[in-house]
Design a protein around this motif. Sequence first.
Motif, mmCIF file in Angstrom:
data_model
loop_
_atom_site.group_PDB
_atom_site.id
_atom_site.type_symbol
_atom_site.label_atom_id
_atom_site.label_comp_id
_atom_site.label_asym_id
_atom_site.label_seq_id
_atom_site.Cartn_x
_atom_site.Cartn_y
_atom_site.Cartn_z
ATOM 1 N N ARG A 1 0.816 -1.195 0.000
ATOM 2 C CA ARG A 1 0.000 0.000 0.000
ATOM 3 C C ARG A 1 0.860 1.260 0.000
ATOM 4 O O ARG A 1 1.765 1.386 0.795
ATOM 5 N N HIS A 2 0.542 2.168 -0.883
ATOM 6 C CA HIS A 2 1.174 3.476 -1.006
ATOM 7 C C HIS A 2 2.682 3.432 -0.817
ATOM 8 O O HIS A 2 3.236 4.019 0.105
ATOM 9 N N GLY A 3 3.318 2.718 -1.722
ATOM 10 C CA GLY A 3 4.770 2.752 -1.774
ATOM 11 C C GLY A 3 5.485 1.796 -0.840
ATOM 12 O O GLY A 3 6.710 1.735 -0.833
ATOM 13 N N LEU B 1 -3.381 -5.952 -2.450
ATOM 14 C CA LEU B 1 -3.378 -4.566 -2.917
ATOM 15 C C LEU B 1 -4.124 -4.505 -4.245
ATOM 16 O O LEU B 1 -3.720 -5.141 -5.212
ATOM 17 N N GLY C 1 -6.500 3.826 5.773
ATOM 18 C CA GLY C 1 -5.695 3.977 6.980
ATOM 19 C C GLY C 1 -5.329 2.613 7.521
ATOM 20 O O GLY C 1 -5.837 1.594 7.079
#
Lengths: 187, 248
Positions: B43-45, B113, B239
């Motif tokens: 997730r996100h990098g 993901l 989150g």
Amino acid sequence: MSQQATSAKKETIKKQGGSSRPKGSEPSFNMDELRELANLVNENGFTDFEFENANIRVRLSKNPTPQILQSMPQQYAPAAALTAAHAAQSKTEIIVAETALSETTTDENTHVITSPIVGTFYRSPAPDKEPYVKEGSNVSPDTIVCIVEAMKLMNEIEAEVAGEVVKIYVESGQPVEFGQPLFDIKK
Amino acid sequence: MKFTILRFDSINSTNTEALNQAKQGADEGLCVVAKQQTDGRGRHGRTWISEKDAGLYFSLVLRPTIESKFLPLLTLMSAVAVYDVLREVYKLKPDIKWANDVHINEKKVCGILAEMTETKRGLAVVIGIGINLKSSNLLPKLEAIATSIEQENNQKIDADKLLENLTTRLAKYYQILKNENGAEKIRQEWATRSTYFRGKSVTVQLGNESVMGTTRGLEESGALRVETKNGEIKIIHAGVVERLRKND
């Protein structure tokens, strides 16, 4: 948008059972009826028209910059801009700015990219990577401008139009609502 | 759903390849499978460590036509499919940590993901699934938080058999999601497999903000409801959700 623009006139009208109701709002006006109302407002020189009953609140306004509110429920098609000013939760509220019934732009030369989902806004593919776009970046319709994440579904958002990024509304990593403006693109 | 499998010995990221295939017009059901990823993504990098033969690295192309508000349920659906494989085929006792991490004994065994993009053929969603097969290559720093199927049931794992079982169940739950009331059924399936569904004390990291509370079920999109100490319900769409430990 101010809490509520002063209504020049407030009239009670008899609601007709429209056959083509906007999705997710019942009972409601159909689009022909809304156009009739818009014409009525124009012809009489009103700046605002407002109607409200137990089920629906309709406000027609000549304000040229309708804004889509963050709290717009997802099931409502964005056929009309909304204001939360006095919106009771149980009511459907439709604000129509003059002829603008499906606008998400602040003016005809500016395209507002809004969030298609509720989630978290990311300007770059990773925290240590360069943002997809910056203010001043030139974009084409398929340029990815950001990601909005919901439940680990990373949603790539495209510019949809060619132009220049002139405004970025949200900080990276912040939560965004459905319909919330993310970028202004000057066409 | 008809599956077509593209196999690679080594690839940068199965998700990246699947996204490229989708953009080039790949049909729904295309799977990209690799023995090794050199740039496995979370997730996100975040990095998904993908040593050779140590995991199943798998990405599936979907072209869903369900209502857009239910699209995030694809990731919950995928976790349900993985859960069932682990339980039914490998006799393990997994748990789903919201939204879609699969854990065994509080350690992560699978990460998912999903990435969504517009293509000339319409919307495409790539579901990326990484399942740890063995722990021999696990970095020491991950030992406390990660596990593998082999470590948990002491059997050598046949990756092809795992893949076959996984695709069968993904097809099953995808069909359920597409059927009438499918979203509700997927939420129910998820709820019966996750201790995070209700009554779990958690902390949620939302950007710079941290929220503590107790889980109170799911919204229709799969978002998590968390009740804070003052009785306020927070709706969590993204989150990192962590179980609140006794010492916290």
